[in-house]
Scaffold this active site. Structure first.
Site, PDB file in Angstrom:
ATOM      1  N   GLU A 159     -39.604  -2.945  -2.160  1.00 12.38           N
ATOM      2  CA  GLU A 159     -38.546  -3.778  -1.579  1.00 12.38           C
ATOM      3  C   GLU A 159     -37.240  -3.012  -1.622  1.00 12.38           C
ATOM      4  OE1 GLU A 159     -39.348  -6.200  -5.033  1.00 12.38           O
ATOM      5  OE2 GLU A 159     -37.199  -6.532  -5.303  1.00 12.38           O
ATOM      6  N   SER A 183     -32.107  -1.875 -16.517  1.00 15.09           N
ATOM      7  CA  SER A 183     -31.823  -1.057 -15.345  1.00 15.09           C
ATOM      8  C   SER A 183     -33.138  -0.375 -14.964  1.00 15.09           C
ATOM      9  CB  SER A 183     -30.697  -0.072 -15.616  1.00 15.09           C
ATOM     10  OG  SER A 183     -31.011   0.699 -16.712  1.00 15.09           O
ATOM     11  N   LYS A 227     -33.591  -1.746  -2.523  1.00 14.78           N
ATOM     12  CA  LYS A 227     -32.728  -1.825  -3.698  1.00 14.78           C
ATOM     13  C   LYS A 227     -31.335  -2.171  -3.184  1.00 14.78           C
ATOM     14  CE  LYS A 227     -31.365   0.696  -7.836  1.00 14.78           C
ATOM     15  NZ  LYS A 227     -29.929   0.512  -7.748  1.00 14.78           N
ATOM     16  N   LYS A 265     -42.591  -2.040  -7.909  1.00 16.86           N
ATOM     17  CA  LYS A 265     -42.933  -2.766  -9.145  1.00 16.86           C
ATOM     18  C   LYS A 265     -44.440  -2.971  -9.200  1.00 16.86           C
ATOM     19  CE  LYS A 265     -38.554  -5.222  -8.801  1.00 16.86           C
ATOM     20  NZ  LYS A 265     -37.846  -6.454  -8.436  1.00 16.86           N
ATOM     21  N   CYS A 278     -15.528  23.915 -29.251  1.00 15.49           N
ATOM     22  CA  CYS A 278     -14.339  24.121 -30.054  1.00 15.49           C
ATOM     23  C   CYS A 278     -14.740  24.034 -31.519  1.00 15.49           C
ATOM     24  CB  CYS A 278     -13.326  23.034 -29.724  1.00 15.49           C
ATOM     25  SG  CYS A 278     -12.056  22.830 -30.957  1.00 15.49           S
ATOM     26  N   CYS A 288     -10.211  26.888 -27.552  1.00 15.55           N
ATOM     27  CA  CYS A 288     -10.079  25.488 -27.153  1.00 15.55           C
ATOM     28  C   CYS A 288      -8.701  25.262 -26.528  1.00 15.55           C
ATOM     29  CB  CYS A 288     -10.249  24.586 -28.376  1.00 15.55           C
ATOM     30  SG  CYS A 288      -9.869  22.864 -28.023  1.00 15.55           S
ATOM     31  N   TYR A 299       2.477   1.838  -3.314  1.00 20.03           N
ATOM     32  CA  TYR A 299       1.440   2.229  -4.269  1.00 20.03           C
ATOM     33  C   TYR A 299       1.106   3.716  -4.070  1.00 20.03           C
ATOM     34  CZ  TYR A 299      -3.108   1.987  -6.685  1.00 20.03           C
ATOM     35  OH  TYR A 299      -4.168   2.181  -7.521  1.00 20.03           O
ATOM     36  N   ASP A 300       0.896   4.105  -2.814  1.00 16.28           N
ATOM     37  CA  ASP A 300       0.565   5.493  -2.523  1.00 16.28           C
ATOM     38  C   ASP A 300       1.715   6.430  -2.887  1.00 16.28           C
ATOM     39  OD1 ASP A 300      -1.827   4.618  -1.646  1.00 16.28           O
ATOM     40  OD2 ASP A 300      -1.334   4.693   0.495  1.00 16.28           O
ATOM     41  N   LYS A 310     -34.626   6.467  -4.810  1.00 12.96           N
ATOM     42  CA  LYS A 310     -33.282   6.503  -4.239  1.00 12.96           C
ATOM     43  C   LYS A 310     -33.266   7.235  -2.904  1.00 12.96           C
ATOM     44  CE  LYS A 310     -30.499   4.648  -7.233  1.00 12.96           C
ATOM     45  NZ  LYS A 310     -29.710   5.484  -8.027  1.00 12.96           N
ATOM     46  N   ASP A 343       0.819  -1.203   0.000  1.00 10.42           N
ATOM     47  CA  ASP A 343       0.000   0.000   0.000  1.00 10.42           C
ATOM     48  C   ASP A 343       0.852   1.252   0.000  1.00 10.42           C
ATOM     49  OD1 ASP A 343      -2.182  -1.499   0.055  1.00 10.42           O
ATOM     50  OD2 ASP A 343      -3.027  -0.638   1.908  1.00 10.42           O
ATOM     51  N   ALA A 344       1.882   1.225   0.858  1.00  8.51           N
ATOM     52  CA  ALA A 344       2.704   2.416   1.015  1.00  8.51           C
ATOM     53  C   ALA A 344       3.406   2.760  -0.296  1.00  8.51           C
ATOM     54  CB  ALA A 344       3.729   2.189   2.117  1.00  8.51           C
ATOM     55  N   CYS A 349      -6.577  22.741 -28.966  1.00  8.31           N
ATOM     56  CA  CYS A 349      -6.074  23.047 -30.309  1.00  8.31           C
ATOM     57  C   CYS A 349      -6.016  24.542 -30.583  1.00  8.31           C
ATOM     58  CB  CYS A 349      -6.916  22.346 -31.376  1.00  8.31           C
ATOM     59  SG  CYS A 349      -8.575  23.005 -31.545  1.00  8.31           S
ATOM     60  N   ASP A 364     -27.472  -2.809  -2.980  1.00  8.87           N
ATOM     61  CA  ASP A 364     -26.337  -2.176  -3.655  1.00  8.87           C
ATOM     62  C   ASP A 364     -25.242  -3.204  -3.918  1.00  8.87           C
ATOM     63  OD1 ASP A 364     -24.826  -0.264  -4.797  1.00  8.87           O
ATOM     64  OD2 ASP A 364     -24.336   0.813  -2.952  1.00  8.87           O
ATOM     65  N   TYR A 415     -34.805 -11.392  -7.116  1.00  7.88           N
ATOM     66  CA  TYR A 415     -35.934 -10.457  -7.147  1.00  7.88           C
ATOM     67  C   TYR A 415     -36.599 -10.341  -8.511  1.00  7.88           C
ATOM     68  CZ  TYR A 415     -32.044  -7.451  -8.616  1.00  7.88           C
ATOM     69  OH  TYR A 415     -30.945  -6.958  -9.241  1.00  7.88           O
ATOM     70  N   CYS A 447      -8.920  19.157 -34.143  1.00  5.45           N
ATOM     71  CA  CYS A 447      -8.725  19.216 -32.692  1.00  5.45           C
ATOM     72  C   CYS A 447      -8.397  17.818 -32.165  1.00  5.45           C
ATOM     73  CB  CYS A 447      -9.984  19.744 -32.015  1.00  5.45           C
ATOM     74  SG  CYS A 447      -9.856  19.709 -30.219  1.00  5.45           S
TER      75      CYS A 447
HETATM   76  S1  IVH Z   1     -35.511  -5.077 -10.429  1.00  9.12           S
HETATM   77  C1  IVH Z   1     -36.755  -5.136 -14.306  1.00  9.12           C
HETATM   78  N1  IVH Z   1     -35.139  -5.127  -7.852  1.00  9.12           N
HETATM   79  O1  IVH Z   1     -30.712  -2.131  -9.467  1.00  9.12           O
HETATM   80  C2  IVH Z   1     -35.785  -4.485 -13.496  1.00  9.12           C
HETATM   81  N2  IVH Z   1     -33.349  -4.397  -9.218  1.00  9.12           N
HETATM   82  O2  IVH Z   1     -30.643   0.336 -11.032  1.00  9.12           O
HETATM   83  C3  IVH Z   1     -34.828  -5.432 -12.923  1.00  9.12           C
HETATM   84  N3  IVH Z   1     -31.311  -3.872  -7.997  1.00  9.12           N
HETATM   85  O3  IVH Z   1     -29.842  -3.571 -12.516  1.00  9.12           O
HETATM   86  C4  IVH Z   1     -34.307  -4.925 -11.677  1.00  9.12           C
HETATM   87  N4  IVH Z   1     -32.068  -4.355  -6.002  1.00  9.12           N
HETATM   88  O4  IVH Z   1     -28.955  -4.657 -10.361  1.00  9.12           O
HETATM   89  C5  IVH Z   1     -34.613  -4.850  -9.036  1.00  9.12           C
HETATM   90  N5  IVH Z   1     -34.907  -5.295  -5.567  1.00  9.12           N
HETATM   91  C6  IVH Z   1     -34.396  -5.013  -6.737  1.00  9.12           C
HETATM   92  C7  IVH Z   1     -33.075  -4.562  -6.879  1.00  9.12           C
HETATM   93  C8  IVH Z   1     -32.588  -4.261  -8.137  1.00  9.12           C
HETATM   94  C9  IVH Z   1     -31.024  -3.948  -6.691  1.00  9.12           C
HETATM   95  C10 IVH Z   1     -30.369  -3.406  -9.019  1.00  9.12           C
HETATM   96  C11 IVH Z   1     -30.282  -4.258 -10.255  1.00  9.12           C
HETATM   97  C12 IVH Z   1     -30.613  -3.333 -11.390  1.00  9.12           C
HETATM   98  C13 IVH Z   1     -30.292  -2.014 -10.797  1.00  9.12           C
HETATM   99  C14 IVH Z   1     -31.035  -0.901 -11.498  1.00  9.12           C
END
Ligand code: IVH
Length: 697
Positions: free
Chosen positions: A117, A83, A119, A291, A438, A420, A37-38, A315, A34-35, A423, A121, A227, A444
């Protein structure tokens, strides 16, 4: 230190640190302490501060971890992995529910239930079971194609190798994550062993799943919540909640905090409950997902280009932190936009170290919006300022505020460059545009590199082994100047040539041949990716697809664009008639293609390619390839639903009737469009006829 020494030292450090990153993130075998690398990173930053203009495009100070590994096979998802759209406030949630109701034409008094439900991470994963056996596991990738991480998924305890009483084909989707306790343990072990620690559980989970050696994954405590699902040979249930319960019965972990909500108030109340428990859950979550519960309605609602209409992510508020803004730098983008970037004293925001933030444009820095109204009560941003940073999800960090009480007395208002910085060309700001651009175009270097990077990007040509970094290297060494050059690399640096790719450092016969074959393969690029890859301003992936579907082939497209260059006449009207294509985009398209230097460069590229026509979405439907116009009122589905359904069947939906219209669907109250269709002899049907065509009668 003289310039020459600085330059070679920066090159050496870039190499060393890139190697160290790869060893750490991809091979899980740190080569530096680490050291050390830093220390190397600090030395790099010091030299960059002394010689800012020598800063490399691949500077280690800009790298976050290592580039994606290419060692995994690819898997095409049988159903796209999506997504989610976002909601940031209670009002956004209300708008989401309204949009669902309005799309479905569902009045307020009719019930509409949603699941809510956490979300999670982590990172999403798709597990495919055939006859009850896990056959493969794939990451999301770009949503269409993911990485094959089957061997690694098999080592995750929550992922059953077999499931009993499941449909023959069952794709289970969910999130791989790491608990707080396991994350802390893993990092403690790593630091004891002198290794590098992960910044947060999400990175740890991602790094662990994307290990080339499954033994390493097996030693990392990953978990999985199911899910959602992809392809299934038999429905799991009629509702989202029951389908998830079924997954739980089949042996998958599902989140205990999922609940059914009868209305918006209940959704928001559950969001608050989950938010209260956030700190004690034992794993990271970044919001709540809603959903539509009824799967029949989910099906009717369908998908936008990358997100479903039937779900959204609410969010949690962004995390904030204060730090010093050291410098404002200008980056020049693909279309010439001068984008100011804040270089910050690194600060941790929500578990991630942030050292850059976007400043949008000169108005934003000056403390006003595009209409000239004050933002931040008119406070401007200056080098040396104490600024508040926020990060929401994966978005680029932004500056929320500035603390004037801590402004250094020497701080000067920022003077936005009018030329710019790359360029030296004039960078004027056109009326109505919020950014300076630009005017150097192809001369460019920044624009040229960005165009090349865009062309090889995943959504465009997606050439295996030719990523952004390599393109920059080739550009710097004079091997590539413009897109067409990619397709002559082999004739210039292939077998028998005085200078050869295989002799470059880090290359050999096999890697060079692989790259040449990947480039060869990419010459048969589908038309939509080609149009997107040209990097024309305002032409995004979705628009490129609409345009490609409309014109079908490159020849049709280019003939039409030539004819539309004067922005009048039938070809111009036809372009504007594509649903989803507005005037600004159309103008950008025809003017770019009519600009002689651009045109010549595009022609040189096309000469090397064999662009593939795009197929309509479903060629077996009775309206595939046809142009439809809806008019009057529809009673059994909303206009939005009708349009989406028609497009899903491969039709184009236009806003006005012309000689090119194949079919008019006229509901009650149809007026001038029906009249025009009659004059032109365009076939006209009513809503019943449409329902029958759409297979809904
Ligand atoms: S439903 C049809 N449910 O969030 C949509 N996604 O920002 C499919 N994620 O790509 C996703 N918890 O990776 C769903 N309870 C949950 C979730 C969830 C986390 C993620 C998932 C998705 C991303 C979208």
């Amino acid at each position: 230190m003289d310039r020459e020494t600085a330059q070679s030292e920066l090159a050496r450090l870039a190499d060393l640190l890139s190697e160290a990153n790869t060893a750490y993130h991809q091979q899980d075998a740190p080569t530096l302490t680490d050291a050390e690398y830093d220390r190397l990173n600090r030395r790099n930053a010091e030299i960059e501060a002394l010689f800012p203009d020598l800063k490399r495009t691949d500077s280690p100070s800009e790298q976050v971890g290592a580039a994606p590994i290419s060692g995994f096979g690819k898997i095409k998802h049988s159903r796209r992995m999506l997504s989610l759209g976002n909601a940031f406030s209670d009002d956004d949630v209300e708008d989401f529910v309204k949009s669902v109701r309005s799309y479905l034409g569902l009045p307020e008094e009719n019930p509409l239930a949603f699941t809510a439900e956490p979300k999670i991470d982590g990172l999403s994963l798709s597990l495919r079971y055939e006859n009850g056996k896990l056959v493969h596991a794939a990451t999301r990738g770009d949503g269409q194609i993911g990485e094959d991480v089957t061997a690694n998924a098999r080592t995750v305890q929550d992922i059953p190798a077999t499931v009993a009483h499941a449909p023959d084909v069952l794709e289970v989707r969910g999130e791989v994550y790491m608990s707080h306790a396991d994350f802390a343990d893993l990092n403690a072990r790593a630091s004891q062993a002198g290794g590098k620690v992960f910044a947060n559980p999400r990175n740890a989970a991602a790094g662990s799943l994307r290990q080339l050696n499954p033994d390493v994954t097996a030693s990392r405590p990953l978990r999985f919540f199911a899910y959602a699902w992809g392809e299934i040979s038999a429905p799991l249930a009629d509702t989202q909640a029951d389908a998830v319960n079924r997954l739980s019965k089949l042996g998958f972990q599902t989140n205990p905090l999922m609940t059914l909500c009868a209305d918006t108030a209940a959704m928001i109340a559950h969001y608050r409950r989950i938010e209260e428990q956030r700190a004690t859950l034992g794993y990271d979550i970044d919001g709540v997902v809603y959903k539509v519960n009824d799967l029949g309605l989910q099906n009717r609602l369908g998908l936008r280009s990358t997100t479903p209409r039937w779900a959204t992510a609410h969010k949690f508020p962004a995390e904030l932190a204060w730090t010093t803004l050291e410098r404002i730098e200008i980056q020049v983008g693909r279309t010439g936009a001068l984008s100011p970037v804040a270089r910050l004293v690194p600060v941790t925001v929500g578990g991630v170290v942030v050292s850059n933030a976007t400043l949008h444009n000169e108005d934003y820095i000056a403390g006003r919006d595009s209409a000239g109204q004050p933002i931040r009560d008119g406070r401007d941003i200056r080098e040396g300022d104490w600024v508040q940073i926020y990060r929401a999800g994966d978005v680029i960090p932004k500056i929320a505020d500035v603390d004037l009480s801590r402004r250094p007395t020497t701080a000067q208002p920022y003077e936005f460059p009018e030329k710019c910085p790359e360029c030296g060309s004039d960078a004027p700001r056109e009326p109505g545009d919020s950014v300076r651009r630009c005017s150097g175009g192809l001369i460019c270097p920044a624009q040229a590199v960005e165009r090349l990077r865009h062309l090889v990007s995943r959504a465009a040509f997606d050439i295996d082994g030719l990523g952004a970094k390599l393109v920059e290297e080739f550009y710097r060494d004079g091997w590539l100047a413009e897109p067409a050059d990619i397709f002559t690399l082999k004739s210039r640096f292939g077998p028998g040539q005085p200078r050869q790719l295989k002799n470059r450092e880090g290359w050999g016969d096999t890697s060079a041949n692989n790259l040449f074959s990947a480039i060869d393969a990419a010459s048969t690029v589908p038309l939509d990716r080609l149009i997107f890859g040209l990097g024309i301003r305002h032409v995004g992936e979705t628009n490129a697809r609409l345009i490609a579907r409309h014109y079908g082939t490159w020849d049709n497209f280019e003939t039409a664009m030539r004819a539309a260059a004067d922005q009048s006449g039938p070809e111009w009207e036809d372009l504007l008639g594509i649903d989803g294509i507005g005037t600004v985009l159309a103008q950008s398209l025809v003017t770019t293609l009519a600009q002689p230097a651009e045109r010549a460069s595009i022609d040189r590229l096309i000469a090397k390619l064999d662009p593939q026509p795009v197929e309509a979405a479903r060629s077996d439907s009775p309206v595939a390839g046809k142009t439809l116009v809806f008019t009057g009122s529809l009673e059994r589905m909303t206009r939005a639903e009708a349009k989406a359904r028609a497009e899903a069947m491969g039709a184009k939906v236009a806003g006005s009737v012309s000689a090119r219209t194949d079919l008019l669907i006229a509901g009650p109250g149809a007026g001038s469009k029906a009249k025009k269709a009659a004059e032109l002899g365009v076939e006209t049907i009513d809503e019943d006829g449409w329902m029958a065509l759409a297979g809904l009668a």
